[in-house]
Design a protein around this motif. Structure first.
Motif, PDB file in Angstrom:
ATOM      1  N   ASP A  16      -8.830 -21.021  40.987  1.00 30.73           N
ATOM      2  CA  ASP A  16      -8.578 -19.694  41.568  1.00 30.73           C
ATOM      3  C   ASP A  16      -7.490 -18.952  40.800  1.00 30.73           C
ATOM      4  OD1 ASP A  16     -10.514 -20.160  43.480  1.00 30.73           O
ATOM      5  OD2 ASP A  16      -9.080 -20.649  45.075  1.00 30.73           O
ATOM      6  N   GLN A  17      -6.428 -19.648  40.449  1.00 28.45           N
ATOM      7  CA  GLN A  17      -5.343 -19.031  39.686  1.00 28.45           C
ATOM      8  C   GLN A  17      -5.812 -18.670  38.277  1.00 28.45           C
ATOM      9  OE1 GLN A  17      -5.217 -21.927  41.416  1.00 28.45           O
ATOM     10  NE2 GLN A  17      -3.155 -22.355  42.148  1.00 28.45           N
ATOM     11  N   PHE A  18      -6.638 -19.537  37.678  1.00 27.83           N
ATOM     12  CA  PHE A  18      -7.186 -19.267  36.353  1.00 27.83           C
ATOM     13  C   PHE A  18      -8.030 -17.992  36.364  1.00 27.83           C
ATOM     14  CE2 PHE A  18     -11.080 -19.606  33.782  1.00 27.83           C
ATOM     15  CZ  PHE A  18     -10.521 -19.440  32.527  1.00 27.83           C
ATOM     16  N   VAL A  19      -8.915 -17.867  37.341  1.00 30.36           N
ATOM     17  CA  VAL A  19      -9.773 -16.680  37.430  1.00 30.36           C
ATOM     18  C   VAL A  19      -8.919 -15.417  37.585  1.00 30.36           C
ATOM     19  CG1 VAL A  19     -11.516 -15.509  38.845  1.00 30.36           C
ATOM     20  CG2 VAL A  19     -11.801 -17.927  38.233  1.00 30.36           C
ATOM     21  N   ALA A  20      -7.901 -15.477  38.414  1.00 31.00           N
ATOM     22  CA  ALA A  20      -7.009 -14.321  38.587  1.00 31.00           C
ATOM     23  C   ALA A  20      -6.310 -13.977  37.269  1.00 31.00           C
ATOM     24  CB  ALA A  20      -5.993 -14.601  39.686  1.00 31.00           C
ATOM     25  N   ALA A  21      -5.859 -14.992  36.541  1.00 26.39           N
ATOM     26  CA  ALA A  21      -5.200 -14.759  35.256  1.00 26.39           C
ATOM     27  C   ALA A  21      -6.176 -14.203  34.226  1.00 26.39           C
ATOM     28  CB  ALA A  21      -4.565 -16.045  34.748  1.00 26.39           C
ATOM     29  N   MET A  22      -7.409 -14.679  34.248  1.00 26.49           N
ATOM     30  CA  MET A  22      -8.418 -14.181  33.311  1.00 26.49           C
ATOM     31  C   MET A  22      -8.701 -12.699  33.559  1.00 26.49           C
ATOM     32  SD  MET A  22     -10.285 -14.761  30.665  1.00 26.49           S
ATOM     33  CE  MET A  22     -10.411 -16.528  30.401  1.00 26.49           C
ATOM     34  N   TYR A  23      -8.722 -12.296  34.821  1.00 28.92           N
ATOM     35  CA  TYR A  23      -8.900 -10.867  35.125  1.00 28.92           C
ATOM     36  C   TYR A  23      -7.760 -10.045  34.527  1.00 28.92           C
ATOM     37  CZ  TYR A  23     -13.004 -10.823  38.136  1.00 28.92           C
ATOM     38  OH  TYR A  23     -14.291 -10.882  38.596  1.00 28.92           O
ATOM     39  N   ARG A  24      -6.543 -10.562  34.595  1.00 29.57           N
ATOM     40  CA  ARG A  24      -5.399  -9.841  34.012  1.00 29.57           C
ATOM     41  C   ARG A  24      -5.474  -9.846  32.484  1.00 29.57           C
ATOM     42  NH1 ARG A  24      -2.879 -12.862  37.906  1.00 29.57           N
ATOM     43  NH2 ARG A  24      -1.756 -14.167  36.421  1.00 29.57           N
ATOM     44  N   ALA A  25      -5.961 -10.925  31.904  1.00 30.22           N
ATOM     45  CA  ALA A  25      -6.003 -11.070  30.445  1.00 30.22           C
ATOM     46  C   ALA A  25      -7.141 -10.288  29.792  1.00 30.22           C
ATOM     47  CB  ALA A  25      -6.126 -12.549  30.084  1.00 30.22           C
ATOM     48  N   LYS A  26      -8.157  -9.961  30.552  1.00 30.30           N
ATOM     49  CA  LYS A  26      -9.343  -9.310  29.970  1.00 30.30           C
ATOM     50  C   LYS A  26      -8.992  -8.047  29.188  1.00 30.30           C
ATOM     51  CE  LYS A  26     -13.788  -7.267  31.025  1.00 30.30           C
ATOM     52  NZ  LYS A  26     -14.606  -6.669  32.056  1.00 30.30           N
ATOM     53  N   SER A  27      -8.108  -7.229  29.712  1.00 38.11           N
ATOM     54  CA  SER A  27      -7.766  -5.974  29.026  1.00 38.11           C
ATOM     55  C   SER A  27      -7.076  -6.228  27.688  1.00 38.11           C
ATOM     56  CB  SER A  27      -6.896  -5.096  29.915  1.00 38.11           C
ATOM     57  OG  SER A  27      -5.659  -5.732  30.176  1.00 38.11           O
ATOM     58  N   ILE A  29      -7.791  -8.598  25.446  1.00 38.78           N
ATOM     59  CA  ILE A  29      -8.789  -8.872  24.419  1.00 38.78           C
ATOM     60  C   ILE A  29      -9.718  -7.670  24.230  1.00 38.78           C
ATOM     61  CG2 ILE A  29     -10.485 -10.006  25.932  1.00 38.78           C
ATOM     62  CD1 ILE A  29     -10.892 -12.061  23.665  1.00 38.78           C
ATOM     63  N   ALA A  30     -10.015  -6.980  25.316  1.00 37.05           N
ATOM     64  CA  ALA A  30     -10.940  -5.843  25.248  1.00 37.05           C
ATOM     65  C   ALA A  30     -10.381  -4.694  24.407  1.00 37.05           C
ATOM     66  CB  ALA A  30     -11.271  -5.351  26.651  1.00 37.05           C
ATOM     67  N   ALA A  31      -9.067  -4.622  24.251  1.00 40.07           N
ATOM     68  CA  ALA A  31      -8.439  -3.544  23.479  1.00 40.07           C
ATOM     69  C   ALA A  31      -8.458  -3.812  21.970  1.00 40.07           C
ATOM     70  CB  ALA A  31      -7.006  -3.351  23.952  1.00 40.07           C
ATOM     71  N   GLN A  32      -8.924  -4.988  21.552  1.00 38.30           N
ATOM     72  CA  GLN A  32      -8.853  -5.371  20.145  1.00 38.30           C
ATOM     73  C   GLN A  32      -9.954  -4.721  19.313  1.00 38.30           C
ATOM     74  OE1 GLN A  32      -6.187  -7.309  19.024  1.00 38.30           O
ATOM     75  NE2 GLN A  32      -5.639  -6.788  21.120  1.00 38.30           N
ATOM     76  N   SER A  33      -9.602  -4.395  18.078  1.00 40.86           N
ATOM     77  CA  SER A  33     -10.577  -3.876  17.124  1.00 40.86           C
ATOM     78  C   SER A  33     -11.635  -4.950  16.866  1.00 40.86           C
ATOM     79  CB  SER A  33      -9.868  -3.516  15.819  1.00 40.86           C
ATOM     80  OG  SER A  33     -10.794  -3.069  14.869  1.00 40.86           O
ATOM     81  N   GLY A  34     -12.887  -4.566  16.899  1.00 39.70           N
ATOM     82  CA  GLY A  34     -13.980  -5.503  16.661  1.00 39.70           C
ATOM     83  C   GLY A  34     -14.501  -6.199  17.900  1.00 39.70           C
ATOM     84  N   PHE A  35     -13.807  -6.054  19.034  1.00 42.18           N
ATOM     85  CA  PHE A  35     -14.258  -6.656  20.292  1.00 42.18           C
ATOM     86  C   PHE A  35     -15.483  -5.911  20.798  1.00 42.18           C
ATOM     87  CE2 PHE A  35     -14.463  -6.333  24.892  1.00 42.18           C
ATOM     88  CZ  PHE A  35     -14.449  -7.657  25.293  1.00 42.18           C
ATOM     89  N   GLN A  36     -16.475  -6.660  21.297  1.00 43.66           N
ATOM     90  CA  GLN A  36     -17.660  -6.044  21.888  1.00 43.66           C
ATOM     91  C   GLN A  36     -17.829  -6.385  23.365  1.00 43.66           C
ATOM     92  OE1 GLN A  36     -21.224  -6.606  19.590  1.00 43.66           O
ATOM     93  NE2 GLN A  36     -20.249  -5.944  17.698  1.00 43.66           N
ATOM     94  N   ARG A  63     -10.161 -14.013  14.471  1.00 38.50           N
ATOM     95  CA  ARG A  63      -9.196 -14.889  13.807  1.00 38.50           C
ATOM     96  C   ARG A  63      -8.024 -14.139  13.184  1.00 38.50           C
ATOM     97  NH1 ARG A  63     -12.768 -18.863  10.610  1.00 38.50           N
ATOM     98  NH2 ARG A  63     -12.926 -17.000   9.364  1.00 38.50           N
ATOM     99  N   ASP A  64      -8.310 -13.072  12.455  1.00 38.64           N
ATOM    100  CA  ASP A  64      -7.262 -12.354  11.727  1.00 38.64           C
ATOM    101  C   ASP A  64      -6.726 -11.155  12.502  1.00 38.64           C
ATOM    102  OD1 ASP A  64      -7.734 -14.156   9.656  1.00 38.64           O
ATOM    103  OD2 ASP A  64      -9.204 -12.833   8.709  1.00 38.64           O
ATOM    104  N   GLY A  65      -7.489 -10.700  13.503  1.00 34.67           N
ATOM    105  CA  GLY A  65      -7.055  -9.572  14.315  1.00 34.67           C
ATOM    106  C   GLY A  65      -6.398 -10.031  15.598  1.00 34.67           C
ATOM    107  N   PHE A  66      -7.216 -10.413  16.572  1.00 28.33           N
ATOM    108  CA  PHE A  66      -6.707 -10.782  17.886  1.00 28.33           C
ATOM    109  C   PHE A  66      -5.710 -11.939  17.828  1.00 28.33           C
ATOM    110  CE2 PHE A  66      -7.529 -12.979  22.110  1.00 28.33           C
ATOM    111  CZ  PHE A  66      -6.643 -12.169  22.807  1.00 28.33           C
ATOM    112  N   ARG A  67      -6.039 -12.997  17.112  1.00 28.52           N
ATOM    113  CA  ARG A  67      -5.168 -14.181  17.092  1.00 28.52           C
ATOM    114  C   ARG A  67      -3.802 -13.914  16.468  1.00 28.52           C
ATOM    115  NH1 ARG A  67      -7.668 -19.825  17.042  1.00 28.52           N
ATOM    116  NH2 ARG A  67      -8.726 -19.814  19.045  1.00 28.52           N
ATOM    117  N   LYS A  68      -3.676 -12.848  15.709  1.00 25.07           N
ATOM    118  CA  LYS A  68      -2.392 -12.525  15.076  1.00 25.07           C
ATOM    119  C   LYS A  68      -1.711 -11.333  15.747  1.00 25.07           C
ATOM    120  CE  LYS A  68      -3.658 -14.561  10.676  1.00 25.07           C
ATOM    121  NZ  LYS A  68      -3.942 -14.343   9.255  1.00 25.07           N
TER     122      LYS A  68
END
Length: 98
Positions: A16-27, A29-36, A63-68
Motif C-alpha cells: 500500500d505504501q509502495f503504490v502511494a509512493a509510485m503515484y507520487r513518483a510518476k510525475s 519520470i513522466a517529465a523526462q525527455s524521451g518518456f512515452q 540511461r543517460d537522461g532520467f538516470r542522471k
C-alpha cells in the motif's frame, strides 16, 4: 521505441505504501525527455510483486537522461527502500508483430 522492464519485489506488507509512493513518483519520470508511458501492474500470483513497464524513445533517454537527472534521485528516495532485492532492468525493442 524501447520498453524498459523490471520486476519489482516489494518488501512484505509494504504494498500500500509502495503504490502511494509510485503515484507520487510518476510525475518525476513522466517529465523526462524521451518518456512515452508507464505501467505498473500487480502480480496476480505473487503478493507484493509488480511489473514495471516504461516506454521510452530510446535506451539513452532512460540511461543517460532520467538516470542522471535530479528527478531520478527523488525517484530513488521515494521507491528504492521498498525493494528486496533491487530489481534488474532490461530493455526490449519493437514488437515482432509491428
Amino acid at each position: 521505441m524501447i520498453v524498459e522492464q523490471a520486476l519489482l519485489q516489494v518488501k512484505p506488507g509494504q504494498s500500500d505504501q509502495f503504490v502511494a509512493a509510485m503515484y507520487r513518483a510518476k510525475s518525476l519520470i513522466a517529465a523526462q525527455s524521451g518518456f512515452q508511458s508507464i505501467e505498473v501492474r500487480p502480480c496476480v500470483d505473487r503478493p507484493d510483486q509488480y511489473l514495471l513497464l516504461v516506454t521510452w524513445d530510446n535506451v539513452e533517454s532512460h540511461r543517460d537522461g532520467f538516470r542522471k537527472s535530479p528527478e531520478y534521485e527523488q525517484w530513488r528516495a521515494l521507491l528504492h527502500d521498498f525493494y528486496d532485492p533491487m530489481p534488474t532492468v532490461s530493455y526490449f525493442g519493437p514488437s515482432i508483430f509491428s
